[in-house]
Design a protein around this motif. Sequence first.
Motif, PDB file in Angstrom:
ATOM      1  N   LEU A  16       0.826  -1.210   0.000  1.00  0.00           N
ATOM      2  CA  LEU A  16       0.000   0.000   0.000  1.00  0.00           C
ATOM      3  C   LEU A  16       0.854   1.253   0.000  1.00  0.00           C
ATOM      4  CD1 LEU A  16      -2.311  -1.971   0.393  1.00  0.00           C
ATOM      5  CD2 LEU A  16      -3.249  -0.404   2.074  1.00  0.00           C
ATOM      6  N   GLN A  17       1.967   1.232   0.714  1.00  0.00           N
ATOM      7  CA  GLN A  17       2.876   2.379   0.709  1.00  0.00           C
ATOM      8  C   GLN A  17       3.439   2.610  -0.690  1.00  0.00           C
ATOM      9  OE1 GLN A  17       5.896   2.161   3.797  1.00  0.00           O
ATOM     10  NE2 GLN A  17       4.440   1.100   5.123  1.00  0.00           N
ATOM     11  N   THR A  51       0.683   3.213   8.251  1.00  0.00           N
ATOM     12  CA  THR A  51       1.677   4.146   8.787  1.00  0.00           C
ATOM     13  C   THR A  51       2.343   3.662  10.067  1.00  0.00           C
ATOM     14  OG1 THR A  51      -0.069   5.409   9.893  1.00  0.00           O
ATOM     15  CG2 THR A  51       0.637   6.170   7.703  1.00  0.00           C
ATOM     16  N   ASP A  52       1.734   2.706  10.755  1.00  0.00           N
ATOM     17  CA  ASP A  52       2.353   2.150  11.966  1.00  0.00           C
ATOM     18  C   ASP A  52       3.349   1.039  11.659  1.00  0.00           C
ATOM     19  OD1 ASP A  52       1.004   3.898  13.566  1.00  0.00           O
ATOM     20  OD2 ASP A  52      -0.394   2.420  14.395  1.00  0.00           O
ATOM     21  N   ALA A  53       3.428   0.621  10.407  1.00  0.00           N
ATOM     22  CA  ALA A  53       4.353  -0.446  10.022  1.00  0.00           C
ATOM     23  C   ALA A  53       5.792  -0.008  10.291  1.00  0.00           C
ATOM     24  CB  ALA A  53       4.174  -0.780   8.547  1.00  0.00           C
ATOM     25  N   ALA A  54       6.621  -0.958  10.667  1.00  0.00           N
ATOM     26  CA  ALA A  54       8.023  -0.664  10.988  1.00  0.00           C
ATOM     27  C   ALA A  54       8.782  -0.151   9.763  1.00  0.00           C
ATOM     28  CB  ALA A  54       8.697  -1.908  11.550  1.00  0.00           C
ATOM     29  N   PHE A  55       8.468  -0.662   8.601  1.00  0.00           N
ATOM     30  CA  PHE A  55       9.159  -0.303   7.363  1.00  0.00           C
ATOM     31  C   PHE A  55       8.326   0.728   6.616  1.00  0.00           C
ATOM     32  CE2 PHE A  55      10.370  -0.944   2.926  1.00  0.00           C
ATOM     33  CZ  PHE A  55      11.744  -0.897   3.027  1.00  0.00           C
ATOM     34  N   PRO A  58       8.934   3.487   1.356  1.00  0.00           N
ATOM     35  CA  PRO A  58       8.218   4.057   0.205  1.00  0.00           C
ATOM     36  C   PRO A  58       7.557   5.408   0.481  1.00  0.00           C
ATOM     37  CG  PRO A  58       7.743   1.723   0.404  1.00  0.00           C
ATOM     38  CD  PRO A  58       8.494   2.124   1.654  1.00  0.00           C
ATOM     39  N   LEU A  59       7.378   5.763   1.739  1.00  0.00           N
ATOM     40  CA  LEU A  59       6.732   7.036   2.067  1.00  0.00           C
ATOM     41  C   LEU A  59       7.715   8.197   2.158  1.00  0.00           C
ATOM     42  CD1 LEU A  59       4.137   5.800   4.723  1.00  0.00           C
ATOM     43  CD2 LEU A  59       3.804   6.166   2.265  1.00  0.00           C
ATOM     44  N   ILE A  60       9.016   7.916   2.027  1.00  0.00           N
ATOM     45  CA  ILE A  60      10.023   8.976   2.061  1.00  0.00           C
ATOM     46  C   ILE A  60       9.819   9.887   0.847  1.00  0.00           C
ATOM     47  CG2 ILE A  60      12.508   9.478   1.861  1.00  0.00           C
ATOM     48  CD1 ILE A  60      13.016   6.860   3.396  1.00  0.00           C
ATOM     49  N   GLY A  61       9.831  11.180   1.088  1.00  0.00           N
ATOM     50  CA  GLY A  61       9.641  12.150   0.010  1.00  0.00           C
ATOM     51  C   GLY A  61       8.187  12.510  -0.228  1.00  0.00           C
ATOM     52  N   GLY A  80      12.445  16.729  -4.274  1.00  0.00           N
ATOM     53  CA  GLY A  80      13.430  15.677  -4.529  1.00  0.00           C
ATOM     54  C   GLY A  80      12.805  14.453  -5.171  1.00  0.00           C
ATOM     55  N   LEU A  81      11.632  14.070  -4.703  1.00  0.00           N
ATOM     56  CA  LEU A  81      10.950  12.908  -5.276  1.00  0.00           C
ATOM     57  C   LEU A  81      10.480  13.205  -6.698  1.00  0.00           C
ATOM     58  CD1 LEU A  81      10.092  10.016  -4.589  1.00  0.00           C
ATOM     59  CD2 LEU A  81       7.876  10.933  -3.906  1.00  0.00           C
ATOM     60  N   ILE A  82       9.980  14.406  -6.915  1.00  0.00           N
ATOM     61  CA  ILE A  82       9.570  14.796  -8.270  1.00  0.00           C
ATOM     62  C   ILE A  82      10.756  14.700  -9.225  1.00  0.00           C
ATOM     63  CG2 ILE A  82       8.788  16.732  -9.708  1.00  0.00           C
ATOM     64  CD1 ILE A  82       7.091  17.612  -7.232  1.00  0.00           C
TER      65      ILE A  82
END
Length: 113
Positions: A16-17, A51-55, A58-61, A80-82
């Motif tokens: 999902l992320q 969002t509570d997942a340890a990893f 993929p949500l960085i940026g 930066g992601l763009i």
Amino acid sequence: MEKAAGELKVFSSILLQEYVRIMTMAHFFKTAGHDQTARFHISHEHYTAMTDAAFKMPLIGLNLDYDAEKEILSVTPDQGLIEHYDTPIMKEVVDQYYDAYAHRYHSFIFLME
């Protein structure tokens, strides 16, 4: 990239992320950058589990803003992601992912277009 065989019925926070990341970029490019914020429908339960997942790599940026009352997740990519995705190869990956997976996680989350 092969088209997904139906809707995924088992929750996976990492998938999902990744969906949020790539579909946000797909929305960005499909609107030619005029609408930088993608909006997803996701229940509070699934948002919290994601969002509570340890990893969370993929949500960085991505800047996330969740409205629990409306169950809408607004996601805006940072510059930066763009820049990372603004290449012909990455745009092709995003387009292929959109075509193959736009409805894959519909039981959990979907892009509001």
